[in-house]
Structure formats: C-alpha cells, structure tokens
Design a protein around this motif. Structure first.
Motif, PDB file in Angstrom:
ATOM      1  N   LYS A 109      -1.937   4.830  -3.655  1.00 37.06           N
ATOM      2  CA  LYS A 109      -2.117   3.772  -4.651  1.00 37.06           C
ATOM      3  C   LYS A 109      -2.906   4.303  -5.842  1.00 37.06           C
ATOM      4  CE  LYS A 109      -3.779  -0.977  -5.182  1.00 37.06           C
ATOM      5  NZ  LYS A 109      -4.352  -2.152  -4.481  1.00 37.06           N
TER       6      LYS A 109
ATOM      7  N   LYS B 149       1.770   7.024   5.728  1.00 33.85           N
ATOM      8  CA  LYS B 149       2.445   6.281   4.667  1.00 33.85           C
ATOM      9  C   LYS B 149       1.584   6.195   3.411  1.00 33.85           C
ATOM     10  CE  LYS B 149       5.474   3.583   7.672  1.00 33.85           C
ATOM     11  NZ  LYS B 149       5.828   2.238   8.213  1.00 33.85           N
ATOM     12  N   SER B 150       0.270   6.166   3.592  1.00 27.35           N
ATOM     13  CA  SER B 150      -0.627   6.160   2.440  1.00 27.35           C
ATOM     14  C   SER B 150      -0.584   7.499   1.706  1.00 27.35           C
ATOM     15  CB  SER B 150      -2.063   5.869   2.892  1.00 27.35           C
ATOM     16  OG  SER B 150      -2.153   4.580   3.465  1.00 27.35           O
TER      17      SER B 150
ATOM     18  N   SER C  48       0.944  16.888   2.699  1.00 33.70           N
ATOM     19  CA  SER C  48       0.904  15.444   2.934  1.00 33.70           C
ATOM     20  C   SER C  48       0.268  15.132   4.280  1.00 33.70           C
ATOM     21  CB  SER C  48       2.317  14.856   2.874  1.00 33.70           C
ATOM     22  OG  SER C  48       2.852  14.944   1.576  1.00 33.70           O
TER      23      SER C  48
ATOM     24  N   PRO D 124      -4.394   3.622   1.220  1.00 32.52           N
ATOM     25  CA  PRO D 124      -3.665   4.076   0.029  1.00 32.52           C
ATOM     26  C   PRO D 124      -4.588   4.389  -1.154  1.00 32.52           C
ATOM     27  CG  PRO D 124      -2.642   2.113   0.971  1.00 32.52           C
ATOM     28  CD  PRO D 124      -3.972   2.265   1.621  1.00 32.52           C
TER      29      PRO D 124
ATOM     30  N   LEU E 277       1.980   9.508   1.648  1.00 29.31           N
ATOM     31  CA  LEU E 277       3.295   9.631   1.020  1.00 29.31           C
ATOM     32  C   LEU E 277       3.455   8.661  -0.150  1.00 29.31           C
ATOM     33  CD1 LEU E 277       5.496   9.954   4.236  1.00 29.31           C
ATOM     34  CD2 LEU E 277       4.879  11.788   2.651  1.00 29.31           C
ATOM     35  N   SER E 278       2.743   7.536  -0.111  1.00 33.91           N
ATOM     36  CA  SER E 278       2.822   6.534  -1.190  1.00 33.91           C
ATOM     37  C   SER E 278       1.412   6.078  -1.557  1.00 33.91           C
ATOM     38  CB  SER E 278       3.676   5.331  -0.754  1.00 33.91           C
ATOM     39  OG  SER E 278       4.999   5.724  -0.450  1.00 33.91           O
TER      40      SER E 278
END
Length: 336
Positions: free
Chosen positions: A303, A297-298, A210, A228, A300-301
C-alpha cells in the motif's frame, strides 16, 4: 486308504474355514475384530488418487487387485474423499476392503505450521532436534516435493525454501515420510493461494525478494491491516537507499547465535550480522521466518502512503510518521 481320505477331508475342511474367515467374513462384516481375519496396515498420504491409494493397499496385502479395489471405491463414492493416515485393514475382496475404508477412522498426525516459524521450529514438528531436522532437510532438499511451477523459484539453501510453505493445519499419515508429505501439501497450497498471483515471467530473484519482504512484514506486524502499509514503507526505504531498520531482523540475527531476544536495547542493535538492517543496507540475504498468506499478499501488493517511519506501540499496533522529526516527537510523547 481310509487314513488318506480322512486327511483329505481334514485339509478341505481347514481350507474352507480359512477362506470363510479371511475372505467371506471381512466381505460380509468388514468391522470384524482382528482375531477373526488377517490384519494389514497401509499408509495413505494426502492428495493421492484413488488408484494410487488402491495400489498402496494392494501392496500392503489387503487385496490382490488394485484396479478392482479402485472401482469398488468409486462405486460407493469414497474415491474422492479418502482421508490421509494409517489404515488397519482386514484382507478381503475389493468390495469388502472398500466397505472397510468407508467406515475406517485412520490414524493421522495433526501438524500446524505457524506464521513466523523459523527452520528449527518447523523441524521440531517431526521429531527431536536431530531427527526432525534430518527428516525436514531431506524433504526440503528434494525439489520434486514442490510444484513444478515453484521449482524454478527455489533458492539453493533449503532453509530459505520455507517461504514457499503456507501456514495451515495439515493432517499427515504418521511415519518417516510425514515431512516429505508436509512439504508437498504445504507448497501446493502456497502455490494455489499465493504463487498463482505472481506474474508470469517473474524472475527467481524477484520472487525471492518478495518472499524476504513478506518475512519482514510477518516479523513486524501483528495487525492484518498494517501489513500492506509496512510493505510499502520498506519498499520506499529501499528506493531511497535508506536502511530498513527492522527490529525483527535484529531478533533473527541474535537467534542465529542461539540467543533469544524479546526486547531490544540500543546495544543489541549493534550486532554484527548481514541480517541486522540497522547496519546493513538493503534487504537481508534471506527470509527470517515463514510468512503468512496475508504477509505474502502485502509484499506482492503493498500500500502506498506518505509514511516513512514507524515504531511499535504498547497495544501491538504501530505508530506511523511521515518525517523523522514527527517520528521522534511521537516517541517522546509516549515516553520512549
């Protein structure tokens, strides 16, 4: 007898003056100039407790009792808001030193970690190339400088541990301990804002992947809303066993050879390096830079989208496509 009496009176007078200057005056007037008192210096690192700061100050010689100083600090409300830095203090009573601390403006170095920095750029924050790297190497190699929850995720290579530092501006006490203080504070802030989002039980290998993905997103994206999407495209390419073809990794590969590239030619894409994702499959073996909070954060999550291809437009944003044919058509349209 008269001579001895005069000597005794002289001694008592001298002692009284010394006590008046060194103890009473700093207590009553903590802002007195150095010439009227004994000055000592104490370096207070960031995040230290009031008791810890009091012990540092006592060890420097400003007071005799650290516990009394900690209580005096609490009484005037500075025990929780003491800024890190180099303090110049006058030897006094605990109350007198606490009053000095309340008015003091410590000397502190402003250190800003920029997203996208590589190891040598971070080391340069702490001195010349050799000196800065020496300080940063020691700080990064010491796992104790990272939060306990992060230590199990730390890779073996110190350079790769940069992904666990959060880009931000830090005010650090000057001195050779600045790099270690920086790593402690930057990694603690990373865990607070990013690490806490990682699911319990996640393996170190998964966390590292990650982090590498986050560094690729950082190297590619300028616009926050694209991060993302890019993370999702990279992951989809990995699932399809496609090469990631990230220009940022090629720039990094050349940078490893001390050759700076701002624009890439087709010939540049042929560099023989495990970091060249135009040639090597999968993720590169390590991160290529310090990721921002948004890039982490992108990663980990990510789009989900129908996109599979992208290229940088002239305005700093990317142009996305669902197929290779669409990708080529959009490039021809822009004359690329």
């Amino acid at each position: 007898m008269r001579k001895k009496g005069e000597e005794l009176l002289l001694f008592l007078f001298t002692a009284s003056v010394y006590c008046f200057i060194c103890f009473y005056l700093p207590y009553k007037y903590p802002e007195l100039p150095k010439s009227l008192s004994v000055s000592v210096e104490a370096v207070i690192p960031g995040g230290v407790s009031a008791r810890g700061a009091a012990e540092i100050i006592a060890k420097a010689g400003a007071v005799d009792d650290a516990g009394e100083l900690a209580r005096a600090m609490a009484e005037i409300g500075i025990d929780r808001r003491l800024k890190p830095g180099l303090y110049s203090l006058y030897k006094s009573t605990p109350a007198g030193v606490a009053r000095q601390l309340a008015r003091a403006k410590p000397t502190a170095n402003r250190v800003t970690l920029i997203p996208g920095f590589r190891y040598k750029r971070v080391a340069a924050l702490f001195g010349s190339s050799a000196e800065g790297e020496s300080y940063l190497n020691a700080a990064m190699e010491d796992a104790e400088n990272f939060p306990p929850a992060v230590r199990e995720w730390l890779p073996r290579k110190k350079e790769e541990r940069l992904i666990f530092l959060l880009p931000e501006t830090y005010f650090l006490a000057p001195g050779p301990q600045a790099a270690a203080e920086f790593v402690r504070r930057a990694s603690a802030l990373w865990y607070e804002r990013v690490g806490a989002l990682i699911a319990p039980g996640t393996t170190p290998d998964a966390v590292m992947k990650s982090g590498i993905l986050a560094s690729l997103v950082e190297g590619e994206a300028k616009a926050a809303d694209e991060r993302p999407i890019l993370a999702g495209i990279f992951l989809k390419r990995l699932e399809k066993n496609m090469r990631l073809q990230s220009c940022a990794t090629v720039i990094y590969a050349w940078d490893e050879r001390n050759i700076k590239k701002s624009r890439l030619s087709y010939r540049d894409l042929e560099i023989d390096s495990p970091y060249n994702t135009y040639i090597s499959g999968g993720l590169p073996p390590g991160p290529i830079c310090v990721p921002s909070e948004d890039s982490w954060k992108s990663a980990l999550s990510p789009k989900e989208s129908d996109y599979l291809f992208f290229f940088a437009g002239g305005d700093g944003r990317h142009i996305f496509s669902k197929s290779y044919e669409e990708h080529l058509a959009k490039q021809r349209k822009l004359g690329l």
